[in-house]
Design a protein around this motif. Structure first.
Motif, short mmCIF file in Angstrom:
data_model
loop_
_atom_site.label_atom_id
_atom_site.label_comp_id
_atom_site.label_asym_id
_atom_site.label_seq_id
_atom_site.Cartn_x
_atom_site.Cartn_y
_atom_site.Cartn_z
N GLN A 94 0.81 -1.21 0.00
CA GLN A 94 0.00 0.00 0.00
C GLN A 94 0.85 1.27 0.00
N MET A 95 2.17 1.12 0.14
CA MET A 95 3.08 2.26 0.00
C MET A 95 3.87 2.17 -1.30
N ASP A 96 3.41 1.32 -2.24
CA ASP A 96 4.11 1.10 -3.52
C ASP A 96 5.53 0.59 -3.29
N GLY A 97 5.71 -0.19 -2.23
CA GLY A 97 7.02 -0.74 -1.91
C GLY A 97 7.06 -2.23 -2.19
N ALA A 98 8.20 -2.84 -1.86
CA ALA A 98 8.39 -4.28 -2.07
C ALA A 98 9.37 -4.80 -1.04
N VAL A 99 9.34 -6.12 -0.83
CA VAL A 99 10.25 -6.75 0.11
C VAL A 99 10.70 -8.08 -0.46
#
Length: 404
Positions: free
Chosen positions: A366-371
């Motif tokens: 939802q923050m346009d991030g990735a892990v």
């Protein structure tokens, strides 16, 4: 038609179609194309057709090929003279051609080298054949949907069982401790005839243990609540410039006592400058807390946990690395599924609901991030988080919420 309806896969149906056209209708040039990624891809083609035309190439759904035109319009295209195609097809040795749509699935192509050699009656037969083939393909799709739904239901049932087992353990264990220590405090006070006889050291120890158990309960409920709010779109995330270096330092300070208690060295790699990301500050803290908590939990005494913040091109990056127990790299991807970690058996050796990484991924999505995780059994793990980079604190960002 009876043979056609017995097909169990799209490829099997394509082969049956090919046999019916070449053997029953006696048209040696035939090809069946299915849609894949907006292209009509040849699935099967008759050997005579390949001898005449060479290898069949795929074609764009929105391209000029007559097979694509038939697919787009849902209308059979029939040419008694290939010259009538008016540029839809490239020149070829075929003279008579028919392209019949297979609904949303693809097209059936039939050709002859003689002009006018596909009579209207046979074109109608090809239409009927294609309509029945489309019905079979829909039935195959429906059956696959039922299989997928069954597998999903079974997976959800397993997750529910894991959830109940984990939650019952994570609630019952600290509650038992709280009740036991509260009873011990009561017994200590009741057994003393005077206030001076109360063992303050014991009371302090019992109070500390009650606090620890209460915190464990709070962590359990917070994890469940966060996941529920994220999935329901009820957690608002305001995206703005956030200094990841500062957030990493704050998280390292917060978890220093936990690391000391576990005998684990917690090392912060600090940047000379701020590392600005377009993110939500509370969301970043949720990510850091989950990753650091896991790293310390799964690192044995004498090990080390590192936390870093840096920039990488258009991304701001957080890394949490440890020298802990690690895991099989082939199973690492499932860690981000709810309760998966505990259901694999590791959760009962180490306390936890198995929700931390699931919440982490939901927040980052939802923050346009990735892990991503790099790990090796017995060698430790490194979790890397990427977030969109922000230029500076004063930039005017787009603002959004976690609605979906």
């Amino acid at each position: 038609m009876s043979i056609l309806t017995q097909s169990e896969t799209p490829h099997e149906l394509a082969e049956v179609l090919l046999d019916l056209v070449t053997d029953t209708l006696d048209y040696p040039v035939c090809a069946v194309r299915y849609v894949e990624d907006d292209r009509l891809v040849p699935t099967v083609a008759s050997p005579p057709g390949q001898e005449i035309l060479g290898p069949h190439a795929d074609c764009a759904v929105d391209g000029p090929h007559a097979a694509a035109e038939a697919f787009r319009t849902g209308t059979t295209l029939h040419y008694n003279d290939a010259a009538e195609a008016d540029g839809i097809d490239a020149p070829s040795p075929l003279q008579s051609v028919a392209h019949v749509p297979l609904g949303p699935y693809g097209s059936l192509s039939v050709g002859m080298t003689e002009s006018g050699s596909i009579p209207p009656f046979d074109v109608r037969l090809l239409d009927v054949l294609a309509q029945n083939a489309e019905s079979v393909l829909r039935r195959i799709d429906h059956e696959q949907e039922l299989v997928d739904a069954k597998e999903t239901a079974e997976k959800m049932s397993r997750l529910k069982s894991a959830f109940l087992a984990n939650i019952s353990h994570e609630i019952r264990t600290p509650l038992t401790s709280i009740l036991g220590f509260a009873e011990a405090i009561g017994g200590e006070v009741e057994g003393a005839r005077r206030v001076e006889e109360v063992d303050l050291a014991s009371l302090a120890r019992f109070s500390s243990l009650i606090e620890q158990s209460g915190q464990r309960l709070m962590d359990t409920l917070t994890g469940v609540l966060n996941l529920s709010k994220l999935q329901a779109g009820e957690m608002t995330l305001d995206l703005e410039p956030v200094d990841l270096a500062a957030e990493a330092a704050a998280a390292a300070h917060e978890f220093a006592p936990q690391a000391d208690g576990a005998g684990v060295a917690l090392e912060l790699t600090e940047e000379d400058t701020a590392v600005w990301a377009r993110a939500d500050r509370s969301g970043v803290q949720i990510v850091l807390r989950n990753l650091l908590s896991n790293a310390i939990k799964y690192t044995e005494e004498g090990g080390t946990v590192w936390i870093r913040a840096r920039t990488d091109g258009e991304h701001a990056v957080l890394e949490v690395e440890d020298t802990g127990i690690g895991m099989d790299p082939n199973t690492a991807d499932v860690l981000f599924e709810a309760f998966k970690q505990a259901s694999e058996g590791i959760g009962r050796e180490y306390e936890g609901t198995g929700l931390g990484l699931t919440v982490t991924k939901e927040v980052l999505d939802q923050m346009d991030g990735a892990v991503a995780v790099e790990t090796e059994q017995g060698e430790g793990s490194r979790f890397t988080v990427w977030l969109p980079r922000a230029a500076e604190e004063g930039e005017e960002p787009e603002r959004g919420t976690s609605g979906s």
